[in-house]
Motif scaffolding. Structure first.
Motif, PDB file in Angstrom:
ATOM      1  N   LEU A   1     -10.798  -2.333  -0.739  1.00 27.82           N
ATOM      2  CA  LEU A   1      -9.788  -3.118  -0.147  1.00 27.82           C
ATOM      3  C   LEU A   1      -9.919  -4.606  -0.492  1.00 27.82           C
ATOM      4  O   LEU A   1      -9.301  -5.396  -1.028  1.00 27.82           O
TER       5      LEU A   1
ATOM      6  N   GLY B   1      -6.906   2.850   8.689  1.00 26.95           N
ATOM      7  CA  GLY B   1      -6.584   2.005   7.319  1.00 26.95           C
ATOM      8  C   GLY B   1      -5.317   0.787   7.563  1.00 26.95           C
ATOM      9  O   GLY B   1      -5.641  -0.193   6.724  1.00 26.95           O
ATOM     10  N   THR B   2      -4.664   0.875   8.460  1.00 29.56           N
ATOM     11  CA  THR B   2      -3.674  -0.061   8.627  1.00 29.56           C
ATOM     12  C   THR B   2      -4.417  -1.254   9.192  1.00 29.56           C
ATOM     13  O   THR B   2      -4.305  -2.467   8.865  1.00 29.56           O
TER      14      THR B   2
ATOM     15  N   TYR C   1      -7.794  -1.962   8.764  1.00 28.72           N
ATOM     16  CA  TYR C   1      -8.478  -2.370   7.391  1.00 28.72           C
ATOM     17  C   TYR C   1      -7.904  -3.136   6.438  1.00 28.72           C
ATOM     18  O   TYR C   1      -7.965  -4.452   5.907  1.00 28.72           O
ATOM     19  N   VAL C   2      -6.623  -2.881   6.155  1.00 32.14           N
ATOM     20  CA  VAL C   2      -5.492  -3.688   5.148  1.00 32.14           C
ATOM     21  C   VAL C   2      -5.331  -5.004   5.834  1.00 32.14           C
ATOM     22  O   VAL C   2      -5.183  -6.049   5.121  1.00 32.14           O
TER      23      VAL C   2
ATOM     24  N   TRP D   1      -0.713  -0.617  -4.502  1.00 30.75           N
ATOM     25  CA  TRP D   1      -2.060  -0.274  -4.012  1.00 30.75           C
ATOM     26  C   TRP D   1      -1.693   1.127  -3.609  1.00 30.75           C
ATOM     27  O   TRP D   1      -1.145   1.604  -2.765  1.00 30.75           O
TER      28      TRP D   1
ATOM     29  N   ASN E   1       4.181  -3.749   8.866  1.00 29.05           N
ATOM     30  CA  ASN E   1       3.294  -2.295   9.019  1.00 29.05           C
ATOM     31  C   ASN E   1       4.134  -0.949   9.221  1.00 29.05           C
ATOM     32  O   ASN E   1       4.859  -1.135  10.197  1.00 29.05           O
TER      33      ASN E   1
ATOM     34  N   THR F   1       0.977  -1.360  -0.058  1.00 29.62           N
ATOM     35  CA  THR F   1      -0.114  -0.053  -0.071  1.00 29.62           C
ATOM     36  C   THR F   1       0.957   1.196   0.005  1.00 29.62           C
ATOM     37  O   THR F   1       2.097   1.209   0.336  1.00 29.62           O
TER      38      THR F   1
ATOM     39  N   ASN G   1       2.300  -2.371   4.413  1.00 31.59           N
ATOM     40  CA  ASN G   1       1.578  -1.449   4.684  1.00 31.59           C
ATOM     41  C   ASN G   1       2.338   0.029   5.014  1.00 31.59           C
ATOM     42  O   ASN G   1       2.675   0.271   5.865  1.00 31.59           O
TER      43      ASN G   1
ATOM     44  N   ASP H   1      -8.256   3.334  -2.171  1.00 33.26           N
ATOM     45  CA  ASP H   1      -7.997   3.983  -0.850  1.00 33.26           C
ATOM     46  C   ASP H   1      -8.026   3.016   0.369  1.00 33.26           C
ATOM     47  O   ASP H   1      -9.044   2.170   0.427  1.00 33.26           O
ATOM     48  N   ILE H   2      -7.133   2.924   1.296  1.00 42.58           N
ATOM     49  CA  ILE H   2      -6.992   2.074   2.209  1.00 42.58           C
ATOM     50  C   ILE H   2      -8.124   2.317   3.424  1.00 42.58           C
ATOM     51  O   ILE H   2      -8.311   1.413   4.293  1.00 42.58           O
ATOM     52  N   THR H   3      -8.982   3.394   3.251  1.00 46.39           N
ATOM     53  CA  THR H   3      -9.897   3.527   4.053  1.00 46.39           C
ATOM     54  C   THR H   3     -11.484   2.975   3.521  1.00 46.39           C
ATOM     55  O   THR H   3     -12.383   2.992   4.112  1.00 46.39           O
TER      56      THR H   3
END
Length: 248
Positions: free
Chosen positions: A69, A117-118, A120-121, A38, A139, A14, A88, A62-64
């Protein structure tokens, strides 16, 4: 350059269109992996994939966006192969301001991207890694997650939260041969510096005993080992890239 064996691995990165993410993509490919970048910047992704060649693909996401995702992950698994590595790297600095003057919307934006976001991914890739009993996740946190920086409370809080997430998740999935680790880089000369003031950059640089910015390739060198099979025991841990600023 030390040779790291990532042959047969598929990595999702990401924030992969630039900065840390792009540097790691180059190192992963040189080590034999295929990568899927991504990023929410479609134009930057096109440029990055053009630089990297046939071993690179991309997903504009978008990671949010949790649904986005999930769709991106499914597409990679179908078109590139089983995802065995996650880096990430996506994140923002946010604005510089004293806490009592920090805008509520800006606070929420930084936390949503950097911390949520972290989460979620990681949440979207973990099930397939568990099913295959293998995975390597890194991460990217920050030295600010350990020490904090004045006038950047949202960023520091979000990056500290990433460390807590890594320590919990690494323990949860250790029995599946999934390693989850964090790195805490000092400031590097990447696009994220455009978000902060010159005075803030000078402050951060003054705190580094090495007396210089972190180079993106130095970060990629550490991450390449962390996502390899050779990292077979260490998980739920934090690796320092602060040039001596933090020694814990």
């Amino acid at each position: 350059m030390n040779q790291i064996d990532l042959n047969g691995q598929v990595a999702v990165i990401t924030g992969g269109a630039s900065g840390f993410g792009l540097a790691c993509a180059k190192r992963f490919i040189a080590s034999g992996a295929k990568v899927s970048l991504w990023d929410r910047d479609a134009e930057a992704l096109k440029v990055a994939v053009g630089l990297l060649g046939d071993a690179a693909a991309s997903q504009t996401v978008d990671i949010t966006d949790c649904d986005g995702l999930a769709a991106a992950h499914a597409a990679v698994e179908k078109e590139v192969g089983p995802v065995s590595i996650l880096l990430n790297s996506a994140g923002i600095a946010g604005k510089n301001a004293p806490l009592d003057e920090y805008g509520l919307d800006e606070w929420r934006r930084v936390i949503e991207i950097n911390l949520n976001g972290t989460f979620y991914v990681n949440r979207v890739v973990i099930p397939s890694m568990k099913a295959r009993n293998y995975g390597r996740i890194v991460n990217i946190s920050s030295v600010a997650g350990k020490e904090g920086n004045p006038n950047a409370a949202a960023y520091a809080a979000s990056k500290s939260g990433v460390l807590g997430l890594v320590k919990a998740l690494g323990k949860e999935v250790a029995k599946y041969d999934i390693a989850v680790n964090a790195i805490t880089p000092a400031v590097a000369n990447t696009a994220i510096l455009k978000e902060v003031t010159k005075e803030f950059i000078e402050y951060m640089l003054s705190r580094i005993p090495r007396g210089r910015f972190l180079e993106v390739d130095e970060l990629a060198n550490m991450v390449a080992w962390l996502v390899s099979k050779e990292n077979s025991f260490t998980t739920a841990s934090v690796f320092d890239l602060s040039g001596g600023r933090t020694t814990y």
